[in-house]
Design a protein around this motif. Structure first.
Motif, PDB file in Angstrom:
ATOM      1  N   LEU A  17       6.458 -25.190 -13.361  1.00  0.00           N
ATOM      2  CA  LEU A  17       5.478 -24.140 -13.081  1.00  0.00           C
ATOM      3  C   LEU A  17       5.795 -22.821 -13.783  1.00  0.00           C
ATOM      4  CD1 LEU A  17       5.044 -24.892  -9.282  1.00  0.00           C
ATOM      5  CD2 LEU A  17       3.440 -25.440 -11.115  1.00  0.00           C
ATOM      6  N   GLY A  18       7.040 -22.577 -14.085  1.00  0.00           N
ATOM      7  CA  GLY A  18       7.405 -21.266 -14.637  1.00  0.00           C
ATOM      8  C   GLY A  18       7.522 -20.262 -13.503  1.00  0.00           C
ATOM      9  N   PRO A  19       8.152 -19.109 -13.777  1.00  0.00           N
ATOM     10  CA  PRO A  19       8.499 -18.165 -12.699  1.00  0.00           C
ATOM     11  C   PRO A  19       7.294 -17.643 -11.911  1.00  0.00           C
ATOM     12  CG  PRO A  19       9.005 -17.273 -14.899  1.00  0.00           C
ATOM     13  CD  PRO A  19       8.633 -18.704 -15.090  1.00  0.00           C
ATOM     14  N   MET A  20       6.182 -17.358 -12.581  1.00  0.00           N
ATOM     15  CA  MET A  20       5.057 -16.723 -11.896  1.00  0.00           C
ATOM     16  C   MET A  20       4.322 -17.716 -11.003  1.00  0.00           C
ATOM     17  SD  MET A  20       1.725 -16.044 -11.761  1.00  0.00           S
ATOM     18  CE  MET A  20       1.363 -17.138 -13.130  1.00  0.00           C
ATOM     19  N   LEU A  21       3.946 -18.879 -11.564  1.00  0.00           N
ATOM     20  CA  LEU A  21       3.244 -19.869 -10.740  1.00  0.00           C
ATOM     21  C   LEU A  21       4.150 -20.413  -9.645  1.00  0.00           C
ATOM     22  CD1 LEU A  21       1.029 -21.923 -13.202  1.00  0.00           C
ATOM     23  CD2 LEU A  21       0.277 -20.611 -11.194  1.00  0.00           C
ATOM     24  N   SER A  22       5.441 -20.467  -9.932  1.00  0.00           N
ATOM     25  CA  SER A  22       6.401 -20.912  -8.925  1.00  0.00           C
ATOM     26  C   SER A  22       6.355 -19.980  -7.710  1.00  0.00           C
ATOM     27  CB  SER A  22       7.804 -20.948  -9.541  1.00  0.00           C
ATOM     28  OG  SER A  22       8.749 -21.254  -8.550  1.00  0.00           O
ATOM     29  N   ALA A  23       6.320 -18.669  -7.967  1.00  0.00           N
ATOM     30  CA  ALA A  23       6.252 -17.700  -6.865  1.00  0.00           C
ATOM     31  C   ALA A  23       4.942 -17.864  -6.090  1.00  0.00           C
ATOM     32  CB  ALA A  23       6.367 -16.283  -7.420  1.00  0.00           C
ATOM     33  N   PHE A  24       3.846 -18.079  -6.808  1.00  0.00           N
ATOM     34  CA  PHE A  24       2.525 -18.255  -6.180  1.00  0.00           C
ATOM     35  C   PHE A  24       2.517 -19.495  -5.280  1.00  0.00           C
ATOM     36  CE2 PHE A  24      -1.785 -20.211  -6.532  1.00  0.00           C
ATOM     37  CZ  PHE A  24      -2.507 -19.247  -5.855  1.00  0.00           C
ATOM     38  N   VAL A 130       2.965 -28.106   0.495  1.00  0.00           N
ATOM     39  CA  VAL A 130       3.946 -28.545  -0.501  1.00  0.00           C
ATOM     40  C   VAL A 130       4.022 -27.609  -1.709  1.00  0.00           C
ATOM     41  CG1 VAL A 130       3.814 -30.971   0.167  1.00  0.00           C
ATOM     42  CG2 VAL A 130       2.217 -30.076  -1.542  1.00  0.00           C
ATOM     43  N   GLY A 131       3.175 -26.572  -1.709  1.00  0.00           N
ATOM     44  CA  GLY A 131       3.184 -25.672  -2.871  1.00  0.00           C
ATOM     45  C   GLY A 131       2.174 -26.093  -3.904  1.00  0.00           C
ATOM     46  N   GLU A 160       9.340 -25.223  -7.854  1.00  0.00           N
ATOM     47  CA  GLU A 160       9.396 -25.033  -9.306  1.00  0.00           C
ATOM     48  C   GLU A 160       8.686 -26.142 -10.076  1.00  0.00           C
ATOM     49  OE1 GLU A 160      13.591 -24.798  -9.826  1.00  0.00           O
ATOM     50  OE2 GLU A 160      13.667 -22.650  -9.384  1.00  0.00           O
ATOM     51  N   ILE A 161       8.515 -27.278  -9.406  1.00  0.00           N
ATOM     52  CA  ILE A 161       7.920 -28.454 -10.055  1.00  0.00           C
ATOM     53  C   ILE A 161       6.718 -28.894  -9.233  1.00  0.00           C
ATOM     54  CG2 ILE A 161       8.317 -30.900 -10.642  1.00  0.00           C
ATOM     55  CD1 ILE A 161       9.935 -29.100 -12.420  1.00  0.00           C
ATOM     56  N   MET A 162       5.666 -29.290  -9.903  1.00  0.00           N
ATOM     57  CA  MET A 162       4.516 -29.841  -9.200  1.00  0.00           C
ATOM     58  C   MET A 162       4.285 -31.263  -9.700  1.00  0.00           C
ATOM     59  SD  MET A 162       0.624 -28.414  -8.959  1.00  0.00           S
ATOM     60  CE  MET A 162      -0.031 -29.305 -10.335  1.00  0.00           C
TER      61      MET A 162
END
Ligand SMILES: [Zn+2]
Lengths: 328, 386
Positions: A17-24, A130-131, A160-162
């Protein structure tokens, strides 16, 4: 009438996801919705870059909502199983409080008559999150968020992973020439089409000569021998992936058909251990028994209709140093 | 035709899994490195060309739409290129063509693959079982080459070692095998007879970007002390995947593509007039195969150049000084990496893997069943052979 072959393929993709989408996504498991500041704007869902200029955005996240206002919507009267709500619902642009861009999501309002631009909606959270964006089951009319099922709480680790199970069903047209090749194979006939211009012969119902761009039809058909010689081969160590059918090393061979210029490439073998595959080996066609299900779809390394593979004839090998060059 | 040049090159650190970035984040790393190198910003770019291997690799349909704002392409022309494994090279050629035609002055070419999000064997097998994979498809070609050339088996091992030694000099390379040796390659498992594991490319996440500009842009960069890579010639060719008599060891499309790119560049003796080449070598034996199919070596002689060490960094005709596809393989980007590395060589910007005094270089990418070919020739000046 053109015949179509329907195929479905599925695959479990893994997105980083990368840092930004991970936070979201992590915030979604906490029942919070984050936007990102982009100048005066607050983008929801957040983006890693300024959508207008492509400039990088600092990770300046801000909580929005949870309620918001419907800006625009469309009614989905007959949802499919891939839709987020399994009864008639609206897809809507929801401008969450504090955001300057709308989030596209589902609104479960019961009927189209209950939908209106400017209506207030709030998220219905899944109990088990689950994010993923679907942690919000949908939005519902009103100001109060809802919880659907028992709350299993936020994610223990940052998301961090989807994992994403993609599935696609598609229909490929089968040209009549390919259909005829399969039909002839059911009669245990190996039929090629000879180009009247270059005299090359094509097997498998290609229906044209790629060299001369000439269409080939039944008038160009010739029956070919059912025996040939292995010119080249590959032993494949199967890599495991979802949908893989092989576990042991397997062979694909190239067969030069007797009395012709035809090489059948990447052919399966039958009753021929991989250790015994070699250039020059004599082989004969093996046909599916009548009524046996066959793959009519075709493709590289796949059997050709009822011609399911090649087995050794027991004849002495052919010793011709040029054989190995006959790959096609 | 308007002369054009590469004035910016960027790439990611290639790895088996870049789990720290999204696809957009990955691509942008390469893009900003290329823009920085060109001393430009996204606002300076007139058009964007993007290439990658089939969408089934990551399961993202139409990534050119998904990535348009990530690439600063909003309000600008955006093109997607798709020619299988050769796509990275073709992407560079499409970018150059826009400049050569006078349509745009500064074009960004970007290519990427994030192999870790999916599975290449799955994707190459169209989602079915018993996928041959690229190694399975190419192994028979290699067997034919070995038979017809009489090359000893250590040639494949030698290339595998050479490219991994080169990779140790390339900070961006994926595979860093410090103790690589002939014995280690020889002892690695047989994957697709006659191809061993260490004679094969890795599966990588990575991206590459180049900025192509017109003659004025090239001269401006040169005046500012930033050596451009002048694009002397570009060419692409293709041929049908199979027909009786097709020779995948010496494909007609490859020979035609090489002849065309040499003719445009004014090259009559590639062995003498070129200083190095970045060739698409996913399996070690392809170095020998391509040396011959690019007329750098006579038929049957390619493996002898390798055996004599001529293709090593410091040899008479270095090949894949970057470590090549054998060391980094983000498939869609692999072709553009060849084109970018060749450009860096003539710019004198290749760092530790720089070929001394390199003035002209060839880059090549190929794809599918050895049927799509893309090449360019770059030089440190517009008319190197006058
Ligand atoms: Zn013909």
């Amino acid at each position: 009438m053109t015949r179509f072959v329907e195929s479905t393929i599925t695959f479990p993709y893994r997105r980083s996801l990368g840092p930004m989408l991970s936070a979201f996504m992590t915030a979604l498991t906490e029942r919070r919705i984050l936007g990102i500041r982009c100048g005066e704007a607050v983008l929801v869902p957040p983006m890693e870059w300024d959508p207008a200029t492509g400039a990088a955005l600092p990770l300046d996240l801000v909580e929005v909502g949870p309620a918001g206002t419907v800006q625009s919507w469309t009614w989905v009267p007959a949802p499919t199983e891939q839709h987020p709500v399994q009864r008639p619902f609206a897809f809507a642009f929801v401008l969450l409080d504090g955001a300057t861009t709308p989030l596209l999501h589902a609104v479960d309002a019961g009927s189209a008559a209950a939908m209106a631009d400017g209506m207030r909606v709030a998220p219905r959270w899944r109990g088990e999150r689950v994010g993923r964006i679907t942690d919000i089951a949908c939005f519902v009319p009103g100001e109060q968020p809802e919880l659907d099922g028992d709350d299993t709480g936020p994610a223990a680790q940052p998301v961090e992973i989807m994992d994403y199970n993609a599935r696609i069903t598609y229909r490929n047209p089968v040209p009549p020439s390919a259909d005829r090749a399969v039909e002839l194979s059911r009669q245990q006939r190996l039929v090629g089409m000879r180009c009247p211009q270059c005299e090359r012969t094509y097997v498998g119902g290609r229906g044209y000569c790629p060299i001369d761009s000439i269409e080939l039809g039944e008038e160009h058909e010739i029956d070919l021998a059912h025996t040939g010689t292995i010119t080249n081969f590959v032993i494949i160590t199967p890599v495991q992936y979802p949908g893989q059918t092989e576990t042991e090393p397997f062979a694909r061979v190239f067969v030069l058909i007797d009395d012709s210029d035809v090489v059948l490439a990447y052919q399966p073998t039958i009753e021929l251990p991989v250790a015994d595959v070699r250039v020059g080996r004599r082989v004969a066609a093996v046909w599916a028994s009548p009524g046996e299900e066959i793959d009519a779809g075709g493709g590289m390394g796949v059997s050709l209709g009822a011609l399911i593979g090649w087995m050794p004839t027991g004849e002495p090998d052919i010793a011709d140093p040029d054989l190995v060059n006959r790959i096609f | 035709m308007i002369p054009c040049a590469v004035v910016g090159v960027g790439q990611t650190h290639h790895k088996s899994r870049r789990r720290d970035v999204s696809v957009g984040g990955l691509v942008r790393e390469a893009v900003f490195r290329a823009l920085d190198d060109a001393e430009m910003t996204m606002a300076d770019i007139d058009a964007v060309v993007i290439g990658k291997a089939p969408d089934l690799f990551e399961g993202v349909m139409k990534p050119e739409l998904y990535l348009s704002d990530a690439l600063g392409a909003v309000g600008k022309p955006m093109f997607r290129v798709h020619t299988a494994g050769s796509v990275g090279g073709t992407t560079a050629i499409v970018a150059a063509s826009h400049v050569q035609a006078g349509k745009h002055r500064r074009v960004l070419a970007v290519a990427y693959q994030k192999q870790s999000e999916g599975n290449a064997q799955f994707a190459l097998g169209s989602g079915k079982g018993a996928s041959l994979g690229a190694g399975g498809a190419f192994a028979p070609f290699i067997r034919a080459y070995i038979h017809r050339s009489g090359a000893p088996e250590h040639i494949g091992w030698k290339v595998a070692v050479k490219d991994r030694l080169n990779a140790l000099k390339n900070p961006y390379a994926h595979l860093k095998i410090e103790d690589i040796s002939i014995d280690k390659v020889k002892a690695s498992p047989m994957m697709w007879d006659p191809i061993r594991f260490l004679e094969s490319c890795p599966s990588s996440d990575g991206a590459c970007a180049v900025v192509v500009t017109d003659e004025e842009g090239g001269r401006t960069a040169a005046a500012a002390g930033r050596q451009p890579a002048w694009i002397l010639a570009t060419s692409s060719r293709s041929e049908p995947p199979s027909f009786p008599g097709r020779d995948p060891v010496r494909p007609a499309a490859c020979l035609q593509c090489a002849d065309d790119v040499y003719r445009q560049a004014g090259i009559t003796d590639p062995r003498r007039q070129l200083d190095m080449a970045e060739l698409y070598v996913p399996f070690s034996w392809h170095e020998a195969i391509w040396l011959e199919a690019h007329r750098i070596a006579e038929p049957g002689e390619g493996w002898r150049m390798i055996d004599r060490g001529e293709t090593e960094l410091g040899g008479a005709f270095p090949i894949n000084c970057s470590g090549g596809v054998l060391s980094s393989n983000p498939i869609g980007a692999s072709g553009l990496l060849r084109f970018a590395e060749a450009a860096n060589q003539v710019r004198g910007a290749a760092g530790e893997h720089q070929v001394d005094g390199c003035r002209t270089a060839l880059a090549m990418a190929y794809g599918a069943n050895s049927q799509y070919f893309s090449m360019w020739v770059v030089a440190d000046r517009l008319h190197p052979f006058d």
